[in-house]
Design a protein around this motif. Structure first.
Motif, PDB file in Angstrom:
ATOM      1  N   THR A  92       0.833  -1.202   0.000  1.00 39.12           N
ATOM      2  CA  THR A  92       0.000   0.000   0.000  1.00 39.12           C
ATOM      3  C   THR A  92       0.870   1.255   0.000  1.00 39.12           C
ATOM      4  OG1 THR A  92      -0.204  -0.020   2.406  1.00 39.12           O
ATOM      5  CG2 THR A  92      -1.957  -1.125   1.134  1.00 39.12           C
ATOM      6  N   ASP A  93       2.148   1.113   0.377  1.00 38.81           N
ATOM      7  CA  ASP A  93       3.099   2.230   0.327  1.00 38.81           C
ATOM      8  C   ASP A  93       4.500   1.654   0.113  1.00 38.81           C
ATOM      9  OD1 ASP A  93       4.766   4.449   0.702  1.00 38.81           O
ATOM     10  OD2 ASP A  93       3.557   5.250   2.348  1.00 38.81           O
ATOM     11  N   GLU A 105       7.270   2.971  -0.966  1.00 39.75           N
ATOM     12  CA  GLU A 105       8.369   3.807  -0.474  1.00 39.75           C
ATOM     13  C   GLU A 105       8.595   3.628   1.031  1.00 39.75           C
ATOM     14  OE1 GLU A 105       9.826   8.461  -0.601  1.00 39.75           O
ATOM     15  OE2 GLU A 105       8.168   7.807  -1.870  1.00 39.75           O
ATOM     16  N   ALA A 106       7.524   3.541   1.789  1.00 39.80           N
ATOM     17  CA  ALA A 106       7.642   3.435   3.243  1.00 39.80           C
ATOM     18  C   ALA A 106       8.068   2.041   3.700  1.00 39.80           C
ATOM     19  CB  ALA A 106       6.307   3.797   3.905  1.00 39.80           C
ATOM     20  N   ASP A 107       7.667   0.987   2.990  1.00 43.35           N
ATOM     21  CA  ASP A 107       7.813  -0.366   3.530  1.00 43.35           C
ATOM     22  C   ASP A 107       8.731  -1.308   2.764  1.00 43.35           C
ATOM     23  OD1 ASP A 107       6.071   0.387   5.539  1.00 43.35           O
ATOM     24  OD2 ASP A 107       4.302  -0.432   4.524  1.00 43.35           O
ATOM     25  N   GLN A 130       2.292  -1.385  -6.216  1.00 43.76           N
ATOM     26  CA  GLN A 130       1.608  -0.619  -5.178  1.00 43.76           C
ATOM     27  C   GLN A 130       0.121  -0.592  -5.499  1.00 43.76           C
ATOM     28  OE1 GLN A 130       3.474   2.813  -3.402  1.00 43.76           O
ATOM     29  NE2 GLN A 130       1.578   3.978  -3.592  1.00 43.76           N
ATOM     30  N   THR A 140      -3.975   0.566  -3.842  1.00 46.18           N
ATOM     31  CA  THR A 140      -4.633   1.541  -2.976  1.00 46.18           C
ATOM     32  C   THR A 140      -4.858   0.988  -1.578  1.00 46.18           C
ATOM     33  OG1 THR A 140      -5.721   2.454  -4.901  1.00 46.18           O
ATOM     34  CG2 THR A 140      -6.645   3.037  -2.769  1.00 46.18           C
ATOM     35  N   ARG A 141      -5.354  -0.247  -1.513  1.00 48.78           N
ATOM     36  CA  ARG A 141      -5.533  -0.908  -0.228  1.00 48.78           C
ATOM     37  C   ARG A 141      -5.691  -2.388  -0.474  1.00 48.78           C
ATOM     38  NH1 ARG A 141     -11.235  -1.399   2.787  1.00 48.78           N
ATOM     39  NH2 ARG A 141      -9.937  -2.966   3.712  1.00 48.78           N
ATOM     40  N   ARG A 200      -0.405  -3.495   5.386  1.00 48.59           N
ATOM     41  CA  ARG A 200       0.544  -2.702   4.613  1.00 48.59           C
ATOM     42  C   ARG A 200       1.006  -3.420   3.343  1.00 48.59           C
ATOM     43  NH1 ARG A 200       2.613   1.140   8.737  1.00 48.59           N
ATOM     44  NH2 ARG A 200       4.359   1.567   7.355  1.00 48.59           N
TER      45      ARG A 200
END
Length: 153
Positions: free
Chosen positions: A103-104, A106-108, A131, A133-134, A142
């Motif tokens: 879902t992200d 870059e973050a995970d 990636q 949306t959900r 995540r």
């Protein structure tokens, strides 16, 4: 012109590289894997940090106990993957493909890549990362992994 390495047998599959391969590059995937003729493919449903067995339609309270951080969710997800692999008669090196839904990214992605590298212990499956949306199970999830393994015949 670079030398194309010979396929390397790992479990029930051959790891395939092609022109341009450079073993000094750190990568969480290989370009191709060819299963051996006596292997049986095992398809593992989406693996997440949520409880594997849960009601449908989903009951949100069931997911309240799962970690909300990437590190906690990736530990749970790979524990669930271990359970599925063992139940199917496979080991970690039998994984030939992973489709990773974030879902992200870059973050995970870095957290997942580090855990994945440690978990596989040097084995690298083919992989695609996207990636979304959900995820369908719970909006706090995540990432989710779809896995294919090559079980011994």
């Amino acid at each position: 012109m670079s030398q194309i390495p010979e396929p390397r047998r790992v479990g029930n599959a051959d790891i395939i590289h092609h022109e341009g391969f450079d073993d000094s590059i750190v990568s969480p995937f290989v370009p191709a894997i060819r299963t051996v003729s006596n292997a049986r493919l095992v398809f593992i449903s989406g693996v997440t940090g949520a409880p594997v067995y849960h009601d449908h339609p989903h009951v949100p309270e069931v997911f309240d106990s799962m970690p909300t951080d990437a590190a906690g969710q990736v530990r749970n997800a790979f524990e669930h993957l271990d359970q599925a692999l063992i139940a199917a008669g496979c080991r970690r090196h039998d994984v030939v493909n992973m489709i990773r839904f974030f879902t992200d990214v870059e973050a995970d992605q870095d957290v997942v890549n580090a855990h994945q590298a440690e978990w596989f212990g040097g084995h690298i499956p083919t992989s695609t990362t996207v990636q979304v949306t959900r995820l369908a199970t719970d909006r706090r999830l995540r990432f989710e992994f779809h896995v294919v393994a090559a079980a011994p015949a």
